[in-house]
Design an enzyme around this catalytic site. Structure first.
Site, PDB file in Angstrom:
ATOM      1  N   GLU A  18      57.072 151.593  83.901  1.00  0.00           N
ATOM      2  CA  GLU A  18      57.093 153.312  84.297  1.00  0.00           C
ATOM      3  C   GLU A  18      56.535 153.152  86.327  1.00  0.00           C
ATOM      4  OE1 GLU A  18      56.766 154.482  79.480  1.00  0.00           O
ATOM      5  OE2 GLU A  18      54.903 155.614  81.136  1.00  0.00           O
ATOM      6  N   GLU A  36      62.113 150.677  76.001  1.00  0.00           N
ATOM      7  CA  GLU A  36      60.477 151.463  74.672  1.00  0.00           C
ATOM      8  C   GLU A  36      61.252 153.147  74.304  1.00  0.00           C
ATOM      9  OE1 GLU A  36      56.449 152.974  76.046  1.00  0.00           O
ATOM     10  OE2 GLU A  36      56.317 150.903  77.549  1.00  0.00           O
TER      11      GLU A  36
HETATM   12  C1  BGP Z   1      54.681 154.563  78.058  1.00  0.00           C
HETATM   13  C2  BGP Z   1      53.887 153.552  78.167  1.00  0.00           C
HETATM   14  C3  BGP Z   1      53.398 152.731  76.876  1.00  0.00           C
HETATM   15  C4  BGP Z   1      53.196 153.859  75.645  1.00  0.00           C
HETATM   16  C5  BGP Z   1      53.668 154.680  75.261  1.00  0.00           C
HETATM   17  C6  BGP Z   1      54.265 155.821  74.434  1.00  0.00           C
HETATM   18  O1  BGP Z   1      54.109 155.846  77.946  1.00  0.00           O
HETATM   19  O2  BGP Z   1      54.366 152.864  78.777  1.00  0.00           O
HETATM   20  O3  BGP Z   1      52.454 152.058  77.621  1.00  0.00           O
HETATM   21  O4  BGP Z   1      51.747 153.621  75.459  1.00  0.00           O
HETATM   22  O5  BGP Z   1      54.739 155.338  77.040  1.00  0.00           O
HETATM   23  O6  BGP Z   1      53.033 156.872  74.607  1.00  0.00           O
HETATM   24  P1  BGP Z   1      51.461 157.106  74.100  1.00  0.00           P
HETATM   25  O7  BGP Z   1      50.706 155.964  73.726  1.00  0.00           O
HETATM   26  O8  BGP Z   1      50.891 157.316  75.214  1.00  0.00           O
HETATM   27  O9  BGP Z   1      52.271 157.742  72.773  1.00  0.00           O
END
Ligand code: BGP
Length: 480
Positions: A177, A369
Site C-alpha cells: 500500500e 487483499e
Molecule cells: C491493509 C494492510 C494490512 C491489513 C488490512 C486490514 O491496509 O495492508 O496489513 O491489516 O489493511 O486492515 P486492519 O488490519 O486494520 O483491519
C-alpha cells in the site's frame, strides 16, 4: 447474496489464496537475531501512541506464533486448495538494524523453511518485500523514507532476497500500500516526524525515495532473477461524487489523482502532469536526480492492490465534516452499509476499480487483499469448535462475483488473495478481535488464549470455491 445463477468462470491458471504480513502473524519479535521493527513499538495500531520500546500489551510481539507454527498453518491453507500464499519478509529479521553490512543468516533460513513448506504443497509464494515493518533503527536514525539513504539500505536488502529466493519466488511486491504513506507516515514510511508537523515537501520527498527504491528493485529483479515478476501494491479505494455537482466530480478527480499517481509512476515510469502541477502549486521542490529519472523507467510487470471499501468526495466543506477522522479522507456513502469498524461494504466498487486500473494501465492486476474484519464467536457444532461466519462468506462471495464480472469485462486478473486468511493482529487497531480468517486462532485482545487453530464455516466454503474455480459462487439478482 441469493441462490441464483452461478458466477462467471475464472480464467485457467487464476491464482486462489490468502494474504498475511510478517508483523501481524509471526510473533517471535526478538528471536533468531531479529531486530526491532516499527510495529514493535505500535501497541495500538495506526492511531495509537508510539512507545519507547516494546511493551507487553503489544499483541504483535507474539502475533499468532506463525514463526513456530508455519508448517501446521501452511498445511491448513493447502487443505483449502490454495494455489498462492502472500506473506511478507520481515526486513528486520534479515537486516536487524536496517543499515547492517551483512544479513542475518538465521532470518534468511526461516524463510527458506517457509518456502520449503509451500513448495511441498505446490503453493506459489507471493512475497511482499516491505509491509509496514521497516526496521525501527531506520526510523530513529534516518527519519525513515524522508532520507535518501533508505534507498541504499533497501537495495542491499532486496539484492539479498533476490539472490537467495529469486529462483523460488516468482511474484514480488515492492511496498505494501505504497500510497498509504500520505495518511500514515510512520507505519507506512517509518517517518518519525509527527503527521501534523510533517511538511508536504518532506512527505513527497519520502514518496519519491520509495518510488525510486521500488523501480530499483524491479530493475534488480529483472537483471538477477529473470523469471521474477514484480508488482507495485496500492491501496485501492474508488471515490464517488457525493452529488452530481461538477465541483464534487472535480473533487473526486483530485482525490483519485492523489492515489493514482503511485500507479502512474510505477507503470509509466515518470510523474504525470497533474502531480507536477500539485508539486509546483504547493511549494514542493523535489530532489530528483538524473539517475532517479532513469531508474523510474524500470516499470512494473503487474499492479496489485488491496480493496476493502469505497468513499465519496465532495467540494462542500460542511458535507466534508462527516468524513473527519477517516484515515483515507472522503465522506461516507449514504447508500452503503458499513462493517463494525466503519468500513463501507461495496462489492461493485471492486469491479469498478479493476476496470479503472485496467483501462488506465493495461497491466495484469492482482487482488492481493480483500476481506471482512468481524467479531467471531466460537460455537460447538458436530462435536467440534467452529465459527458460523455466514457474514464473511457473503462478503467474500459478493466480492469474488465482481472479480468474475471484471474478468468478463476483459480485465486481466492474475489472482485473488483474501486478507488475513488465518486470523491475525489488525494493522489499524492492533486487535485480534477484528478477524478476517477462514481459520480461527484462539487468542484474545488481552493476549490470552491457547493459539489453537480451528476451521471456520468459511474454510469449507472457500475450499469449495477454489475446487470449482469460482463456479460455486452465487450471483445476486442486481444485474451485477
Ligand atoms: C491493509 C494492510 C494490512 C491489513 C488490512 C486490514 O491496509 O495492508 O496489513 O491489516 O489493511 O486492515 P486492519 O488490519 O486494520 O483491519
Amino acid at each position: 447474496m441469493t441462490d441464483s445463477t452461478p458466477a462467471r468462470p475464472f480464467p485457467p491458471g487464476f491464482l486462489w489464496g490468502g494474504a498475511t504480513a510478517a508483523n501481524q502473524i509471526e510473533g517471535a519479535y526478538a528471536t533468531g537475531g531479529k531486530g526491532l521493527s516499527i510495529q514493535d513499538v505500535m501497541p495500538r495500531g495506526i492511531a495509537g501512541p508510539r512507545t519507547e520500546r516494546p511493551t507487553p500489551d503489544n499483541l504483535k510481539l507474539e502475533g499468532i506464533d506463525f514463526y513456530h507454527r508455519y508448517a501446521e498453518d501452511i498445511a491448513l491453507l493447502a487443505e483449502m486448495g490454495f494455489s498462492v500464499f502472500r506473506f511478507s519478509i520481515a526486513w528486520s529479521r534479515i537486516f536487524p538494524s536496517g543499515d547492517d553490512e551483512l544479513p542475518n543468516e538465521e532470518g534468511l533460513a526461516f524463510y527458506d523453511r517457509v518456502l520449503d513448506e509451500l513448495e511441498k504443497h505446490g503453493i506459489e509464494p507471493l512475497v511482499t518485500i516491505s509491509h509496514y515493518e521497516t526496521p525501527l533503527a531506520l526510523a530513529e536514525k534516518y527519519n525513515g523514507w524522508t532520507s535518501r539513504e533508505l534507498i541504499g539500505f533497501y537495495e542491499r536488502y532486496v539484492r539479498v532476497l533476490f539472490d537467495r529466493y529469486g529462483r523460488r519466488v516468482r511474484y514480488w511486491l515492492t511496498f505494501n500500500e505504497i500510497n498509504s504513506v500520505l495518511h500514515a507516515p510512520f507505519m507506512s514510511g517509518a517517518i518519525t516526524t509527527p503527521k501534523e508537523e510533517l511538511s508536504p515537501q518532506d512527505l513527497y520527498q519520502a514518496v519519491h525515495h520509495e518510488l525510486v527504491a521500488s523501480a530499483l528493485a524491479t530493475k534488480i529483479a529483472h537483471e538477477t532473477a529473470p523469471d521474477a515478476r514484480v508488482g507495485c501494491m496500492v491501496l485501492a479505494m474508488p471515490v464517488y461524487p457525493l452529488t452530481p455537482a461538477p465541483a464534487d466530480v472535480l473533487a473526486v478527480l483530485h482525490a483519485d489523482h492523489a492515489n493514482l499517481m503511485f500507479g502512474d509512476v510505477h507503470v509509466r515510469g515518470a510523474y504525470p502532469g497533474y502531480a507536477l502541477r500539485h508539486f509546483r502549486e504547493n511549494g514542493i521542490e523535489l530532489d530528483i536526480t538524473d539517475e532517479d529519472r532513469e531508474l523510474l523507467k524500470h516499470t512494473v510487470d503487474f499492479v496489485s492492490f488491496s480493496y476493502y471499501m469505497s468513499i465519496c468526495e465532495t467540494a462542500d466543506p460542511e458535507a466534508r465534516k462527516a468524513g473527519e477522522g477517516n484515515i483515507m479522507g472522503g465522506v461516507p456513502n449514504p447508500t452503503l452499509q458499513a462493517s463494525e469498524w466503519g468500513w463501507q461494504i461495496d462489492p461493485t466498487g471492486l469491479r469498478i476499480v479493476l476496470n479503472q486500473f485496467w483501462d488506465r494501465w493495461q497491466k495484469p492486476l492482482f487482488v492481493v487483499e480483500n476481506g471482512l474484519g468481524a467479531r467471531d464467536e466460537l460455537i460447538e457444532a458436530d462435536g467440534r469448535l467452529t465459527v458460523e461466519d455466514d457474514y464473511r462468506i457473503a462478503y467474500l462471495n459478493d466480492h469474488l462475483v465482481q472479480v468474475g464480472e471484471a474478468v468478463a469485462d476483459g480485465v486481466e486478473v492474475l489472482g485473488y488473495t483474501s486478507w488475513g486468511c488465518i486470523d491475525l493482529v489488525s494493522a489499524s487497531t492492533a486487535q485480534l478481535s477484528k478477524r478476517y480468517g477462514f481459520i480461527h486462532v484462539d487468542r484474545d485482545d488481552d493476549g490470552t488464549g491457547t493459539l489453537a487453530r480451528r476451521r471456520k464455516k468459511s474454510f469449507d466454503w472457500y475450499a469449495g470455491v477454489i475446487r470449482s474455480q469460482g463456479a460455486s459462487l452465487l450471483r445476486g439478482d442486481d444485474g451485477a
